[in-house]
Design a protein around this motif. Structure first.
Motif, PDB file in Angstrom:
ATOM      1  N   GLU A  42       0.800  -1.266  -0.355  1.00  0.00           N
ATOM      2  CA  GLU A  42      -0.111   0.124  -0.075  1.00  0.00           C
ATOM      3  C   GLU A  42       0.916   1.771  -0.301  1.00  0.00           C
ATOM      4  O   GLU A  42       0.375   2.141  -0.245  1.00  0.00           O
ATOM      5  CB  GLU A  42      -0.818   0.184   1.691  1.00  0.00           C
ATOM      6  CG  GLU A  42      -2.128   1.028   1.028  1.00  0.00           C
ATOM      7  CD  GLU A  42      -3.583   1.132   2.422  1.00  0.00           C
ATOM      8  OE1 GLU A  42      -4.285   1.637   2.209  1.00  0.00           O
ATOM      9  OE2 GLU A  42      -2.860   0.005   3.008  1.00  0.00           O
ATOM     10  N   LEU A  43       1.968   1.053   0.826  1.00  0.00           N
ATOM     11  CA  LEU A  43       2.942   1.850   0.718  1.00  0.00           C
ATOM     12  C   LEU A  43       3.611   2.507  -0.649  1.00  0.00           C
ATOM     13  O   LEU A  43       3.820   3.950  -0.848  1.00  0.00           O
ATOM     14  CB  LEU A  43       4.078   2.320   2.066  1.00  0.00           C
ATOM     15  CG  LEU A  43       3.165   1.821   3.698  1.00  0.00           C
ATOM     16  CD1 LEU A  43       4.244   1.463   4.174  1.00  0.00           C
ATOM     17  CD2 LEU A  43       2.157   3.285   3.342  1.00  0.00           C
ATOM     18  N   ASP A  44       4.318   1.448  -1.248  1.00  0.00           N
ATOM     19  CA  ASP A  44       5.258   2.296  -2.961  1.00  0.00           C
ATOM     20  C   ASP A  44       4.430   1.081  -3.794  1.00  0.00           C
ATOM     21  O   ASP A  44       4.110  -0.126  -3.506  1.00  0.00           O
ATOM     22  CB  ASP A  44       6.036   1.004  -2.513  1.00  0.00           C
ATOM     23  CG  ASP A  44       7.329   1.591  -3.646  1.00  0.00           C
ATOM     24  OD1 ASP A  44       7.530   0.652  -4.303  1.00  0.00           O
ATOM     25  OD2 ASP A  44       7.803   1.717  -3.734  1.00  0.00           O
ATOM     26  N   GLU A  45       4.178   2.015  -4.979  1.00  0.00           N
ATOM     27  CA  GLU A  45       3.339   1.198  -6.096  1.00  0.00           C
ATOM     28  C   GLU A  45       4.330  -0.229  -6.896  1.00  0.00           C
ATOM     29  O   GLU A  45       3.364  -1.147  -7.004  1.00  0.00           O
ATOM     30  CB  GLU A  45       2.668   2.637  -6.292  1.00  0.00           C
ATOM     31  CG  GLU A  45       2.249   1.819  -8.521  1.00  0.00           C
ATOM     32  CD  GLU A  45       1.775   2.844  -9.349  1.00  0.00           C
ATOM     33  OE1 GLU A  45       1.548   2.147  -9.766  1.00  0.00           O
ATOM     34  OE2 GLU A  45       2.081   4.065  -8.644  1.00  0.00           O
ATOM     35  N   GLU A  46       5.433   0.347  -6.857  1.00  0.00           N
ATOM     36  CA  GLU A  46       5.530  -0.940  -7.830  1.00  0.00           C
ATOM     37  C   GLU A  46       6.335  -1.854  -6.827  1.00  0.00           C
ATOM     38  O   GLU A  46       6.526  -2.933  -8.079  1.00  0.00           O
ATOM     39  CB  GLU A  46       7.630   0.051  -7.890  1.00  0.00           C
ATOM     40  CG  GLU A  46       8.426  -1.007  -8.530  1.00  0.00           C
ATOM     41  CD  GLU A  46      10.006  -0.243  -9.370  1.00  0.00           C
ATOM     42  OE1 GLU A  46      10.555  -0.006  -9.504  1.00  0.00           O
ATOM     43  OE2 GLU A  46       9.601   1.253  -8.256  1.00  0.00           O
ATOM     44  N   ILE A  47       6.904  -1.964  -5.339  1.00  0.00           N
ATOM     45  CA  ILE A  47       6.415  -3.425  -4.851  1.00  0.00           C
ATOM     46  C   ILE A  47       5.234  -3.751  -4.768  1.00  0.00           C
ATOM     47  O   ILE A  47       5.809  -4.693  -4.691  1.00  0.00           O
ATOM     48  CB  ILE A  47       7.667  -3.471  -3.371  1.00  0.00           C
ATOM     49  CG1 ILE A  47       7.552  -4.199  -2.911  1.00  0.00           C
ATOM     50  CG2 ILE A  47       6.429  -2.415  -2.627  1.00  0.00           C
ATOM     51  CD1 ILE A  47       9.136  -3.833  -1.847  1.00  0.00           C
ATOM     52  N   GLY A  48       4.283  -3.206  -5.070  1.00  0.00           N
ATOM     53  CA  GLY A  48       3.353  -3.872  -4.831  1.00  0.00           C
ATOM     54  C   GLY A  48       2.470  -4.324  -5.667  1.00  0.00           C
ATOM     55  O   GLY A  48       2.499  -5.701  -5.777  1.00  0.00           O
ATOM     56  N   LYS A  49       3.221  -3.642  -7.140  1.00  0.00           N
ATOM     57  CA  LYS A  49       2.909  -4.343  -7.967  1.00  0.00           C
ATOM     58  C   LYS A  49       3.589  -5.478  -8.285  1.00  0.00           C
ATOM     59  O   LYS A  49       3.390  -6.559  -8.736  1.00  0.00           O
ATOM     60  CB  LYS A  49       3.179  -3.302  -9.251  1.00  0.00           C
ATOM     61  CG  LYS A  49       2.821  -4.039 -11.072  1.00  0.00           C
ATOM     62  CD  LYS A  49       1.642  -4.180 -11.081  1.00  0.00           C
ATOM     63  CE  LYS A  49       1.121  -4.620 -12.475  1.00  0.00           C
ATOM     64  NZ  LYS A  49       1.870  -5.557 -13.177  1.00  0.00           N
ATOM     65  N   ALA A  56      -8.912  -0.343  -3.353  1.00  0.00           N
ATOM     66  CA  ALA A  56      -9.781   1.338  -2.905  1.00  0.00           C
ATOM     67  C   ALA A  56      -9.134   1.979  -3.538  1.00  0.00           C
ATOM     68  O   ALA A  56      -8.712   3.072  -3.380  1.00  0.00           O
ATOM     69  CB  ALA A  56     -10.319   1.372  -2.512  1.00  0.00           C
ATOM     70  N   HIS A  57      -7.296   1.410  -4.270  1.00  0.00           N
ATOM     71  CA  HIS A  57      -5.770   2.297  -4.006  1.00  0.00           C
ATOM     72  C   HIS A  57      -6.312   3.393  -4.988  1.00  0.00           C
ATOM     73  O   HIS A  57      -6.486   3.072  -6.452  1.00  0.00           O
ATOM     74  CB  HIS A  57      -4.528   1.308  -3.945  1.00  0.00           C
ATOM     75  CG  HIS A  57      -3.535   1.957  -3.965  1.00  0.00           C
ATOM     76  ND1 HIS A  57      -2.840   2.662  -4.511  1.00  0.00           N
ATOM     77  CD2 HIS A  57      -2.425   2.079  -2.999  1.00  0.00           C
ATOM     78  CE1 HIS A  57      -1.113   2.845  -3.885  1.00  0.00           C
ATOM     79  NE2 HIS A  57      -1.565   3.070  -3.448  1.00  0.00           N
ATOM     80  N   GLN A  58      -5.673   3.901  -5.685  1.00  0.00           N
ATOM     81  CA  GLN A  58      -5.488   5.166  -6.500  1.00  0.00           C
ATOM     82  C   GLN A  58      -4.276   4.651  -7.156  1.00  0.00           C
ATOM     83  O   GLN A  58      -5.219   4.439  -8.824  1.00  0.00           O
ATOM     84  CB  GLN A  58      -5.267   6.163  -5.908  1.00  0.00           C
ATOM     85  CG  GLN A  58      -5.867   7.071  -5.526  1.00  0.00           C
ATOM     86  CD  GLN A  58      -7.823   7.264  -5.585  1.00  0.00           C
ATOM     87  OE1 GLN A  58      -7.657   7.638  -6.656  1.00  0.00           O
ATOM     88  NE2 GLN A  58      -8.020   7.130  -4.373  1.00  0.00           N
ATOM     89  N   SER A  59      -3.794   3.642  -7.649  1.00  0.00           N
ATOM     90  CA  SER A  59      -3.276   3.162  -8.672  1.00  0.00           C
ATOM     91  C   SER A  59      -4.020   1.946  -9.406  1.00  0.00           C
ATOM     92  O   SER A  59      -4.326   0.986  -9.373  1.00  0.00           O
ATOM     93  CB  SER A  59      -1.819   2.551  -8.160  1.00  0.00           C
ATOM     94  OG  SER A  59      -0.768   1.927  -8.780  1.00  0.00           O
ATOM     95  N   GLU A 111     -15.253   2.193 -12.055  1.00  0.00           N
ATOM     96  CA  GLU A 111     -13.924   2.818 -11.998  1.00  0.00           C
ATOM     97  C   GLU A 111     -14.368   3.190 -14.182  1.00  0.00           C
ATOM     98  O   GLU A 111     -14.137   2.585 -14.797  1.00  0.00           O
ATOM     99  CB  GLU A 111     -13.423   1.441 -12.584  1.00  0.00           C
ATOM    100  CG  GLU A 111     -11.499   1.658 -13.057  1.00  0.00           C
ATOM    101  CD  GLU A 111     -10.609   2.851 -12.786  1.00  0.00           C
ATOM    102  OE1 GLU A 111     -10.163   4.219 -13.438  1.00  0.00           O
ATOM    103  OE2 GLU A 111     -10.365   2.575 -11.455  1.00  0.00           O
ATOM    104  N   GLN A 112     -13.815   4.168 -14.626  1.00  0.00           N
ATOM    105  CA  GLN A 112     -13.734   4.714 -16.162  1.00  0.00           C
ATOM    106  C   GLN A 112     -13.186   4.345 -16.755  1.00  0.00           C
ATOM    107  O   GLN A 112     -13.142   4.113 -18.258  1.00  0.00           O
ATOM    108  CB  GLN A 112     -13.577   6.457 -15.837  1.00  0.00           C
ATOM    109  CG  GLN A 112     -14.957   7.190 -15.082  1.00  0.00           C
ATOM    110  CD  GLN A 112     -15.935   6.675 -15.514  1.00  0.00           C
ATOM    111  OE1 GLN A 112     -16.485   7.020 -16.671  1.00  0.00           O
ATOM    112  NE2 GLN A 112     -17.047   5.694 -14.494  1.00  0.00           N
ATOM    113  N   ARG A 113     -12.009   2.952 -16.483  1.00  0.00           N
ATOM    114  CA  ARG A 113     -10.757   3.153 -17.127  1.00  0.00           C
ATOM    115  C   ARG A 113     -11.393   1.011 -17.852  1.00  0.00           C
ATOM    116  O   ARG A 113     -11.277   0.769 -16.843  1.00  0.00           O
ATOM    117  CB  ARG A 113      -9.558   3.047 -16.276  1.00  0.00           C
ATOM    118  CG  ARG A 113      -9.180   4.405 -16.220  1.00  0.00           C
ATOM    119  CD  ARG A 113      -7.253   4.695 -15.282  1.00  0.00           C
ATOM    120  NE  ARG A 113      -7.803   3.981 -14.214  1.00  0.00           N
ATOM    121  CZ  ARG A 113      -7.108   4.275 -12.869  1.00  0.00           C
ATOM    122  NH1 ARG A 113      -5.791   4.245 -13.198  1.00  0.00           N
ATOM    123  NH2 ARG A 113      -7.842   4.340 -11.720  1.00  0.00           N
TER     124      ARG A 113
END
Length: 835
Positions: free
Chosen positions: A77-84, A142-145, A187-189
């Motif tokens: 939740e803190l780091d998008e890259e490590i989360g992905k 619910a994350h924005q990424s 979600e619009q995407r």
């Protein structure tokens, strides 16, 4: 970044700088992941493990999975890259389908499919051992990424595929599960929304609790919002997925159906088909609904889902009268008066409720006919007709009234079978059957013959050689339709015996009686007047018998091909027959006709108990000459025939055995507008032999007829005690009843024993308690008596003590008065006493 990878390279090569095996590398990386304090170090380690997981799935899962779970719970939740990265790694570890990974550019090079599947399930179980993982995944929705949410959806889909019930159980306890799922639907995407719809369908599958939770969170509104935003029926696969989610929420969930009806959404279902929800019964359906463009590949599939939802609601309890009327009218119009694809018309008619909420004779439909050679771009508007007449014409002549010929396409036969089922449900009431049959009779007191109805016309059409497939199918289905009018209806049968068919002239119009163009074209010429005949008019039964006799003669001609003989058999199957000759056919012939004739002859013998011109004694010599064993064998062979065994309550149309051949002289035109446009393509042909009502009747009377043909004609009708089948049934029922009675008695005995035992225990306990209470009361009374005695003694002692003190005081006073010496203690005691 270079310094990170440089440090990582040193860690991988070890302290001596020598290369390590993959197992050693994964072990060092797992240790590094567990010990790293900087998020950058953990990120680089996870990225390396992600690359190794594709080819070393077992090793990464065994050594690094706990560390990956910690990263997911603490760092994603803190780091998008490590989360992905951690989501992609877990996806690879838990995936059991190599094709799914190949679609993401991830291929295994050496892991066998079975091993890969076992590892995927193993890692899934390890990952789901902690419910916090699932809760975290739903929270990350619910994350924005964008990429983080996409990775969560893909991983959740894999986990649901592998262990759906476990994930569903965790979802119900997740703090933000429902709200996160509903939020991602908005979600619009496109990519996120599409993945969310697929995950949604799997999540709610066979889980009424989740279906209810999501429905009350606003899932219906979000899903229909997606349908509207994507253009309704014209939308692509996104609309299909959204409608599939709606279907999943409603099907087999009466609570959600009731909730859905309370919203403003049900009218949207027919509106999506361009059917006005507020259309009155007397108003005509707009042409925009009847004539639509169906060339969009996804539109028929989307419409099929909407029709399925409408059919589900109209056949469930709780719908209002207005809703039932609107939905039923929509299905009727779609099936009878639209240019919808054939399969969609079939679905609409099949989903009509057995107890139709609208009267078919009073519903007026306006059919349309494609103009040949216009590629479905021009349509003729036909004369309005009642829905019942349109159904009869559809059964007898097929889609678009057989204008383009009949090639016995399977979808066209399914449509006619569905229409036959609607009529069967409609004529369940005796008064409706009688009204239809009475219309074939002259009016009371009138000698004027009534007009020939389309049903009677098709029923009495004489067979011609060479056979025409359309005529054979029409006659066959008319027999099935007429049988529905007579079955279990004695009064209707009596009326039918009085029908005198008029001479049947060929109908040059491909359509029915009322199907004429509405563009001002001239009506069809009236049939020529019948010539006067001196012979007495034949009844319907005599006409059918004569036609079948001609059919038998034509079938047995030497120049009849095998396929044409099969068509003659199918024509004969539809009606009644002359009995003896077909029974004597050779053993290697088609068993259907001999079996039917043997069964009919047996019915005539078994149930002919009334005096008359033809009696059981008259028929018995025929049975003897044919041979009882022969008759039973013919009936048994019919029971074992595939065309008979394949029929079920929902199975009427069977595939035609020879798809390539065609009858001589039979028009090969296709069905519907495709043939008119010259779009001739290979279609699966089909045929109809029996319907379920006849098969059910046959099975109900099989043993009775088989046993009855061997009985002497003068023997009394079999009673329940004489009928072997009945005896076996009664014995079986008695055995079941006796068994149930024994079980009931055993339960009663056990209940009485338990009650008696409980009562005995209660009595003993109560007696013991009463004894204890009595003992306690006795002890209390004794103690109370003793207390009272002690109190009384104390009072007596106090009185005595007072008297002694008083006497002592008087004695001391007298001693002083006498001049006697009194000690100080005595004085003090005296003073104290005085005080």
């Amino acid at each position: 970044m270079d310094s990170i990878f440089s440090q990582l390279n040193v860690a991988l090569r070890g302290p001596t700088g020598t290369p390590q095996s993959p197992t050693e590398t994964i072990t060092r990386l797992s240790d590094r992941l567990a010990q790293a304090t900087q998020i950058g170090d953990r990120r680089s380690t996870v990225l390396t493990l992600k690359g190794l997981s594709r080819d070393w799935k077992a090793e990464v899962g065994e050594r690094a999975l706990p560390g990956l779970v910690d990263v997911l719970l603490n760092d994603a939740e803190l780091d998008e890259e490590i989360g992905k990265a951690v989501l992609d790694t877990l996806y690879v570890l838990c995936n059991v389908n190599e094709e799914a990974e190949s679609g993401r550019g991830q291929l295994h090079t050496h892991i066998p499919p079975q091993v890969n599947k076992e590892l995927g399930f193993k890692h899934t179980d390890a990952l789901l051992a902690d419910e916090r993982v699932t809760h975290k995944l739903f929270a990350l929705l619910a994350h924005q990424s964008f990429y983080l949410r996409l990775g969560v959806l893909e991983l959740l889909l894999i986990l649901l595929h592998n262990r759906r019930q476990v994930v569903q159980g965790y979802f119900l306890k997740a703090p933000v599960g429902a709200t996160s799922v509903i939020a991602v639907l908005e979600e619009q995407r496109d990519r996120l929304r599409d993945e969310a719809l697929i995950m949604f369908q799997t999540l709610v599958h066979q889980s009424p609790d989740i279906q209810k939770v999501l429905a009350f969170e606003g899932a219906f509104e979000r899903l229909f919002g997606i349908v509207r935003a994507e253009g309704g029926l014209e939308g692509g696969h996104v609309v299909h997925d959204a409608l599939a989610c709606v279907d999943a929420l409603l099907r087999f969930n009466s609570s959600n159906q009731s909730y859905f009806r309370e919203t403003m959404l049900p009218p949207m279902l027919p509106a999506l088909l361009l059917f006005p929800p507020s259309l009155k019964v007397s108003e005509e359906v707009p042409q925009a609904f009847a004539l639509q463009f169906w060339d969009t590949p996804q539109k028929p599939a989307n419409a099929s889902l909407i029709v399925g939802i409408i059919g589900m609601l109209v056949n469930s309890k709780g719908g209002s009268v207005e809703e039932t009327r609107t939905f039923s009218r929509c299905l009727v119009e779609l099936g009878l008066a639209s240019n919808a694809p054939t399969f969609l018309k079939t679905q609409a008619l099949r989903l009509l409720p057995p107890n139709l909420g609208i009267p078919l004779p009073s519903i007026v439909v306006t059919p349309y006919m494609p103009v040949p050679g216009t590629n479905d771009e021009e349509w003729d508007r036909l004369e309005p007709a009642s829905a019942l007449d349109a159904l009869v014409e559809l059964v007898l002549h097929g889609e678009y009234n057989g204008l383009f010929g009949e090639r016995r396409a399977k979808d066209g036969m399914e449509l006619r079978a569905a229409a036959l089922g609607v009529i069967q449900n409609f004529v369940q009431r005796d008064e409706i059957r009688e009204a239809i049959v009475r219309a074939m009779l002259p009016a009371d007191g009138s000698n004027t013959p009534p007009p020939t109805t389309p049903l009677l016309h098709a029923l009495t059409a004489p067979p011609h050689s060479p056979l025409d497939i359309a005529a054979v199918t029409s006659t066959h289905l008319s027999c099935l339709l007429f049988a529905h009018l007579l079955r279990y209806a004695p009064r209707t049968k009596t009326l039918a015996r009085s029908i005198i068919p008029q001479p049947n002239f060929p109908n040059t119009q491909p359509g029915g009686e009322f199907f004429v163009p509405a563009d001002g074209g001239a009506p069809p010429p009236p049939p020529p007047a019948p010539e006067e005949e001196e012979e007495e008019p034949e009844s319907l039964l005599q006409t059918l018998s004569e036609h079948l006799s001609l059919a038998f003669l034509s079938k047995n001609r030497a120049d009849t091909s095998d396929q044409e003989a099969r068509e003659w058999d199918r024509l004969i199957t539809g009606g009644l027959g002359m009995l003896v000759e077909p029974i004597n056919q050779m053993a290697d012939s088609d068993p259907v006709i001999p079996g039917l004739c043997a069964l009919l002859l047996g019915i005539c013998y078994e149930f002919n108990r009334e005096p008359g011109e033809i009696t059981r004694a008259t028929i018995h010599p025929i049975l003897t000459r044919l041979g009882i064993d022969t008759l039973i064998g013919r009936i048994t062979h019919l029971r074992n025939d595939d065309r008979f065994k394949a029929i079920g309550p929902d199975t009427l149309v069977l595939p035609y055995p020879n798809q390539a051949s065609a009858l001589p002289g039979v028009p090969g035109g296709g069905s519907a507008a495709a043939a008119a446009a010259g779009d001739v393509k290979k279609e699966t042909e089909a045929e109809i032999w029996f319907d379920w009502a006849f098969v059910d009747f046959w099975k109900s009377n099989y043993y009775t007829v088989v046993k009855g043909v061997a009985v002497d004609p003068n023997e009394a009708p079999p009673t329940a005690s004489q009928n072997a089948e009945t005896e076996m049934l009664v014995a079986s029922l008695r055995e079941v009843i006796q068994k149930q009675s024994d079980e009931i008695q055993d339960l009663k005995r056990r209940l009485n024993e338990f009650t008696a035992s409980a009562a005995a225990v209660d009595v003993q306990r109560i007696a013991q308690l009463e004894d204890d209470l009595k003992s306690m009361r006795d002890a209390f009374e004794v103690a109370d008596d003793r207390r009272k005695d002690v109190e009384k003694e104390q009072e007596d002692l106090l009185v005595l003590l007072d008297e002694m003190n008083l006497k002592r005081s008087r004695d001391k006073q007298r001693m002083r008065e006498a001049g006697l010496a009194v000690s100080e203690d005595e004085d003090d005691g005296l003073d104290d006493d005085e005080e």
